[in-house]
Write an enzyme that holds these catalytic residues in place. Structure first.
Site, PDB file in Angstrom:
ATOM      1  CB  SER A   1      -0.886   0.005   1.255  1.00  0.00           C
ATOM      2  OG  SER A   1      -1.428   1.293   1.461  1.00  0.00           O
TER       3      SER A   1
ATOM      4  CE1 TYR B   1      -4.926  -2.001   4.301  1.00  0.00           C
ATOM      5  CE2 TYR B   1      -3.802   0.084   3.851  1.00  0.00           C
ATOM      6  CZ  TYR B   1      -4.368  -1.095   3.394  1.00  0.00           C
ATOM      7  OH  TYR B   1      -4.362  -1.387   2.054  1.00  0.00           O
TER       8      TYR B   1
HETATM    9  N1  LIG Z   1      -8.593  -0.112  -2.469  1.00  0.00           N
HETATM   10  C1  LIG Z   1      -7.568   0.635  -2.135  1.00  0.00           C
HETATM   11  O1  LIG Z   1      -7.657   1.879  -2.135  1.00  0.00           O
HETATM   12  C2  LIG Z   1      -6.243   0.002  -1.756  1.00  0.00           C
HETATM   13  C3  LIG Z   1      -5.138   0.834  -1.599  1.00  0.00           C
HETATM   14  C4  LIG Z   1      -3.910   0.286  -1.291  1.00  0.00           C
HETATM   15  C5  LIG Z   1      -3.781  -1.087  -1.153  1.00  0.00           C
HETATM   16  N2  LIG Z   1      -4.871  -1.896  -1.291  1.00  0.00           N
HETATM   17  C6  LIG Z   1      -4.669  -3.341  -1.144  1.00  0.00           C
HETATM   18  O2  LIG Z   1      -5.056  -3.995  -2.336  1.00  0.00           O
HETATM   19  C7  LIG Z   1      -5.448  -5.343  -2.045  1.00  0.00           C
HETATM   20  C8  LIG Z   1      -6.780  -5.650  -2.729  1.00  0.00           C
HETATM   21  O3  LIG Z   1      -7.793  -4.852  -2.140  1.00  0.00           O
HETATM   22  P1  LIG Z   1      -9.065  -4.306  -2.947  1.00  0.00           P
HETATM   23  O4  LIG Z   1      -8.930  -2.849  -3.053  1.00  0.00           O
HETATM   24  O5  LIG Z   1      -9.248  -5.100  -4.187  1.00  0.00           O
HETATM   25  O6  LIG Z   1     -10.214  -4.594  -1.878  1.00  0.00           O
HETATM   26  P2  LIG Z   1     -11.435  -5.632  -1.859  1.00  0.00           P
HETATM   27  O7  LIG Z   1     -11.977  -5.542  -0.479  1.00  0.00           O
HETATM   28  O8  LIG Z   1     -12.324  -5.370  -2.998  1.00  0.00           O
HETATM   29  O9  LIG Z   1     -10.755  -7.051  -2.090  1.00  0.00           O
HETATM   30  C9  LIG Z   1     -10.083  -7.757  -1.077  1.00  0.00           C
HETATM   31  C10 LIG Z   1     -10.274  -9.254  -1.327  1.00  0.00           C
HETATM   32  O10 LIG Z   1      -9.548  -9.960  -0.310  1.00  0.00           O
HETATM   33  C11 LIG Z   1     -10.376 -11.031   0.135  1.00  0.00           C
HETATM   34  N3  LIG Z   1      -9.988 -11.432   1.493  1.00  0.00           N
HETATM   35  C12 LIG Z   1     -10.108 -10.727   2.648  1.00  0.00           C
HETATM   36  N4  LIG Z   1      -9.673 -11.462   3.679  1.00  0.00           N
HETATM   37  C13 LIG Z   1      -9.239 -12.643   3.173  1.00  0.00           C
HETATM   38  C14 LIG Z   1      -8.669 -13.815   3.743  1.00  0.00           C
HETATM   39  N5  LIG Z   1      -8.479 -13.930   5.059  1.00  0.00           N
HETATM   40  N6  LIG Z   1      -8.341 -14.829   2.925  1.00  0.00           N
HETATM   41  C15 LIG Z   1      -8.560 -14.747   1.587  1.00  0.00           C
HETATM   42  N7  LIG Z   1      -9.104 -13.675   0.992  1.00  0.00           N
HETATM   43  C16 LIG Z   1      -9.438 -12.636   1.782  1.00  0.00           C
HETATM   44  C17 LIG Z   1     -11.796 -10.476   0.071  1.00  0.00           C
HETATM   45  O11 LIG Z   1     -12.781 -11.482   0.099  1.00  0.00           O
HETATM   46  C18 LIG Z   1     -11.739  -9.698  -1.238  1.00  0.00           C
HETATM   47  O12 LIG Z   1     -12.072 -10.513  -2.341  1.00  0.00           O
HETATM   48  C19 LIG Z   1      -5.464  -5.446  -0.526  1.00  0.00           C
HETATM   49  O13 LIG Z   1      -4.279  -6.064  -0.072  1.00  0.00           O
HETATM   50  C20 LIG Z   1      -5.494  -3.999  -0.079  1.00  0.00           C
HETATM   51  O14 LIG Z   1      -4.952  -3.832   1.227  1.00  0.00           O
HETATM   52  C21 LIG Z   1      -6.099  -1.380  -1.588  1.00  0.00           C
END
Ligand SMILES: NC(=O)c1ccc[n+]([C@@H]2O[C@H](COP(=O)([O-])OP(=O)(O)OC[C@H]3O[C@@H](n4cnc5c(N)ncnc54)[C@H](O)[C@@H]3O)[C@@H](O)[C@H]2O)c1
Length: 263
Positions: free
Chosen positions: A130, A143
């Site tokens: 992130s 986080y």
């Molecule tokens: N959305 C943002 O702004 C953002 C910014 C920086 C980093 N991220 C990172 O990007 C990655 C993807 O996030 P996203 O934005 O697609 O969010 P999202 O919530 O849409 O997707 C996250 C996915 O992870 C799965 N998940 C959660 N806990 C789990 C577990 N214990 N085992 C298996 N799967 C699990 C969920 O079911 C979901 O499908 C994450 O690591 C998040 O921290 C997101």
């Protein structure tokens, strides 16, 4: 294998990887969304239930991949959970929940694929970190703390596993439009408003992250390991709330006069 592949950024990566000819294992706890996506993507995608915090679950998931496909070339550690809360409002349970999913989860994943990748002569791991590791985001002690740990794990795993042809890199997204951002509750009706001060003044989209993940997962990045790609709209280069100095336009003649006067 893409963890967190059932929705959001992981789903976008699964689609792009299938378009590029890969066979994709969508690994997630969200069974319904994962099954639906794998059906949509066709023969090149399968769904595997996986809770990334479950050590035995990793053994089952990787075991299935080896049995069905013979090898595992790429692991994208994308599963993650978010928390935005003041430090004093964050419970130990919440803190540890983030550590388990965002830190222990990818660590277990790297450990689970290391032996089969080594046996195959190499492989690629991409960790989704992130941009919060490079920006002091208020409300993100738990986080960003877990993502800082992932940054360390990613770099040190690159150091350990390089000798067996395994590259380990990370993508650091900024604000990306997924369920996670919506659930965070901080997005205003005009979703770009929070990002107005960035060099690229809008929210990002999952496919923009997916292209960076694809680059790191492919031979195009053959000389990169322990590296990080920011996909954050420039957020960390120019902080969202940096003070804006008053712009005083100066005319060229004035500058020439100053220079010739020795000032
Ligand atoms: N959305 C943002 O702004 C953002 C910014 C920086 C980093 N991220 C990172 O990007 C990655 C993807 O996030 P996203 O934005 O697609 O969010 P999202 O919530 O849409 O997707 C996250 C996915 O992870 C799965 N998940 C959660 N806990 C789990 C577990 N214990 N085992 C298996 N799967 C699990 C969920 O079911 C979901 O499908 C994450 O690591 C998040 O921290 C997101």
């Amino acid at each position: 294998m893409i963890t967190g592949g059932a929705q959001g950024q992981g789903a976008s990566q699964a689609q792009l990887f299938v378009e590029e000819g890969a066979t994709v294992v969508i690994a997630d706890i969200h069974d319904e969304a994962g099954e639906r996506l794998s059906a949509e993507l066709g023969e090149q995608a399968v769904f595997q239930h996986l809770d990334v915090t479950d050590e035995e679950g990793w053994a089952r998931a990787v075991g299935r991949v080896l049995e069905e496909f013979g090898r595992i070339d790429i692991l994208v550690n994308g599963a993650g959970i978010n928390l935005t809360a003041w430090l004093e409002d964050t419970s130990v349970e919440d803190f540890l929940r983030l550590v388990k999913v965002n830190q222990l989860g990818p660590w277990l994943g790297i450990r689970a694929v290391a032996a089969p990748m080594r046996a195959a002569g190499g492989g690629v791991i991409v960790n989704i970190g992130s941009a919060s590791v490079a920006a002091g985001l208020i409300g993100k002690t738990a986080y960003a703390g877990s993502k800082h740990a992932l940054r360390g794990i990613s770099r040190i795993a690159a150091g350990e596993l390089g000798r067996w042809g395994i590259r380990v890199n990370a993508v650091l997204p900024g604000g990306i439009y997924t369920q996670m951002s919506v659930d965070d509750g901080s997005l205003p009706p005009d979703i770009n408003k929070n990002f107005a001060g960035q060099p690229i003044p809008r929210i990002g989209y999952p496919e923009e992250v997916a292209r960076a993940v694809l680059f790191l997962a492919s031979d195009e990045s053959s000389y990169s390991s322990g590296a990080e790609i920011l996909v954050d709209g420039g957020m960390t280069a120019a902080p969202l709330k940096s003070p804006i100095p008053k712009h005083v336009p100066r005319d060229v003649a004035e500058l020439v006069r100053e220079k010739s006067a020795g000032r």
